[in-house]
Design a protein around this motif. Structure first.
Motif, PDB file in Angstrom:
ATOM      1  N   ALA A 268      34.515  26.815  21.239  1.00 28.62           N
ATOM      2  CA  ALA A 268      34.161  27.404  22.706  1.00 28.62           C
ATOM      3  C   ALA A 268      33.044  26.447  23.272  1.00 28.62           C
ATOM      4  O   ALA A 268      32.402  27.008  24.079  1.00 28.62           O
ATOM      5  CB  ALA A 268      34.003  28.875  22.799  1.00 28.62           C
TER       6      ALA A 268
ATOM      7  N   TRP B  20      40.125  24.554  24.800  1.00 26.66           N
ATOM      8  CA  TRP B  20      39.031  25.283  24.766  1.00 26.66           C
ATOM      9  C   TRP B  20      39.133  26.436  23.776  1.00 26.66           C
ATOM     10  O   TRP B  20      40.077  27.197  23.756  1.00 26.66           O
ATOM     11  CB  TRP B  20      38.608  25.838  26.083  1.00 26.66           C
TER      12      TRP B  20
ATOM     13  N   ASP C 156      40.452  28.998  21.113  1.00 31.50           N
ATOM     14  CA  ASP C 156      41.541  28.693  20.122  1.00 31.50           C
ATOM     15  C   ASP C 156      42.799  28.689  21.267  1.00 31.50           C
ATOM     16  O   ASP C 156      42.743  29.611  22.187  1.00 31.50           O
ATOM     17  CB  ASP C 156      41.732  30.019  19.470  1.00 31.50           C
TER      18      ASP C 156
ATOM     19  N   LEU D  23      44.334  32.099  22.738  1.00 30.91           N
ATOM     20  CA  LEU D  23      43.722  33.212  23.404  1.00 30.91           C
ATOM     21  C   LEU D  23      43.448  32.903  24.969  1.00 30.91           C
ATOM     22  O   LEU D  23      42.796  31.877  25.262  1.00 30.91           O
ATOM     23  CB  LEU D  23      42.314  33.536  22.812  1.00 30.91           C
ATOM     24  N   TYR D  24      44.091  33.452  25.817  1.00 31.60           N
ATOM     25  CA  TYR D  24      43.950  33.249  27.022  1.00 31.60           C
ATOM     26  C   TYR D  24      43.967  31.909  27.641  1.00 31.60           C
ATOM     27  O   TYR D  24      42.863  31.220  28.401  1.00 31.60           O
ATOM     28  CB  TYR D  24      42.663  33.896  27.842  1.00 31.60           C
TER      29      TYR D  24
ATOM     30  N   SER E  58      37.383  30.791  18.710  1.00 33.46           N
ATOM     31  CA  SER E  58      37.338  31.261  19.957  1.00 33.46           C
ATOM     32  C   SER E  58      36.154  32.013  20.417  1.00 33.46           C
ATOM     33  O   SER E  58      35.207  31.698  19.545  1.00 33.46           O
ATOM     34  CB  SER E  58      38.321  32.449  20.059  1.00 33.46           C
ATOM     35  N   SER E  59      36.038  32.085  21.655  1.00 34.33           N
ATOM     36  CA  SER E  59      34.638  32.599  22.249  1.00 34.33           C
ATOM     37  C   SER E  59      34.258  33.884  21.690  1.00 34.33           C
ATOM     38  O   SER E  59      32.891  34.267  21.484  1.00 34.33           O
ATOM     39  CB  SER E  59      34.636  32.550  23.790  1.00 34.33           C
TER      40      SER E  59
ATOM     41  N   LEU F 263      37.064  36.148  30.863  1.00 32.57           N
ATOM     42  CA  LEU F 263      37.343  36.179  32.017  1.00 32.57           C
ATOM     43  C   LEU F 263      37.048  36.891  33.610  1.00 32.57           C
ATOM     44  O   LEU F 263      38.023  37.528  33.651  1.00 32.57           O
ATOM     45  CB  LEU F 263      39.037  35.719  32.262  1.00 32.57           C
TER      46      LEU F 263
ATOM     47  N   LEU G 222      28.174  29.854  25.709  1.00 32.33           N
ATOM     48  CA  LEU G 222      27.833  29.890  23.932  1.00 32.33           C
ATOM     49  C   LEU G 222      28.020  28.356  23.443  1.00 32.33           C
ATOM     50  O   LEU G 222      29.290  27.774  23.957  1.00 32.33           O
ATOM     51  CB  LEU G 222      28.785  30.944  23.226  1.00 32.33           C
TER      52      LEU G 222
ATOM     53  N   ASP H 274      31.158  33.541  30.495  1.00 31.26           N
ATOM     54  CA  ASP H 274      30.577  34.538  29.609  1.00 31.26           C
ATOM     55  C   ASP H 274      31.699  35.436  28.993  1.00 31.26           C
ATOM     56  O   ASP H 274      32.744  35.611  29.316  1.00 31.26           O
ATOM     57  CB  ASP H 274      29.511  35.221  30.450  1.00 31.26           C
TER      58      ASP H 274
END
Ligand SMILES: C[S@@+](CC[C@H](N)C(=O)[O-])C[C@H]1O[C@@H](n2cnc3c(N)ncnc32)[C@H](O)[C@@H]1O
Length: 259
Positions: A11, A111, A113, A116-117, A144-145, A191, A214, A249
């Protein structure tokens, strides 16, 4: 057969790439970059820097795929996104046929993983199902984030044996706090363009564990009871947006006092 590698790149922190992802970068002939305009130019730069750092042989080429515009006026959100994915699949298919020779390997640097979204896997799958171009699709997972957030704050995302729900700011605002939070569960929110956590800003019994940008030089971390730190998070979000023109964020909400 053309191979399409969907590679999670973490991320923002370049050292979060896995050894598997680095090996995948080094067998790539064409990196497909989806151009989403000025707002994401920084993210395109990060991707190019990753290629320069981890795939120094330079035997690859970059191909930009222009992102079709989303119909923001469409009736339903899900229908609008599905229609957009269809038009993306048209653009990806054209790019695979035009830019990738049979036997070659193309890659998308996703970006965080890919699970995820992110729509890359759905769009590539749609191209594959159309059968106009034969594809072998492989996925390399990435950090992931939410994982990056947990690591930077040195926390476990959930209390012992308790559930964690990952959702969007849009849903949090529309549906309120998921009931599992009152029962000791955690919710991770991504998101969130609008700052939906502010809807619960008066709650002294809720903790927010927040992180922006991050792994990037402008990273900011804040943690505390929502009542105490919601204002600071809102201010930090404004400051980042002013400085960078955009913000990413992610945050965790849970009852205060969990480990
Ligand atoms: C389109 S989603 C992509 C998520 C990505 N696939 C992942 O695994 O994290 C973008 C959202 O991820 C979160 N995000 C991604 N990178 C982030 C970062 N470096 N710092 C904070 N949040 C981030 C934000 O919530 C942002 O709105």
């Amino acid at each position: 057969v053309r191979t399409i590698l969907v590679i999670g790149i973490g991320a923002g922190e370049p050292e979060h790439l896995t050894v598997q992802a680095i090996a995948a970068l080094n067998r790539t002939d064409v990196f497909f970059m989806v151009d989403k305009g000025e707002a994401t130019a920084d993210l395109v730069r990060v991707r190019r820097a990753i290629c320069e750092r981890y795939a120094p042989y330079e035997g690859y080429r970059f191909v930009e795929i222009e992102d079709p515009a989303r119909d923001r006026g469409a009736a339903g959100y899900v229908e609008a996104v599905k229609d957009w994915h269809g038009r993306r699949a048209d653009a990806y298919e054209r790019a695979f046929l035009r830019e990738l020779r049979d036997g070659e390997c193309g890659a998308f640097l996703v970006w965080g993983d890919p699970s995820l979204y992110d729509s890359t896997l759905r769009v590539v799958e749609e191209v594959s199902l159309r059968r106009n171009v034969a594809l072998q699709v492989d996925v390399c997972p990435g950090i992931s984030s939410p994982q990056a957030l947990a690591a930077r704050h040195r926390i476990v995302l959930h209390d012992i044996g308790a559930p964690v729900l990952v959702t969007t700011g849009r849903r949090l605002r529309a549906e309120g706090l998921p009931p599992l939070v009152e029962q000791g569960g955690s919710v991770v929110v991504m998101l969130d363009g609008e700052g939906a956590f502010e809807d619960f800003a008066g709650r002294a019994d809720l903790e927010i564990v927040w992180g922006a940008m991050l792994g990037l030089p402008s990273e900011i971390l804040i943690r505390g009871s929502l009542k105490e730190v919601a204002g600071a998070v809102a201010e930090a979000r404004c400051a980042v947006k002013q400085r960078s023109g955009w913000i990413m964020d992610v945050y965790l909400l849970r009852k205060l006092g969990q480990s």
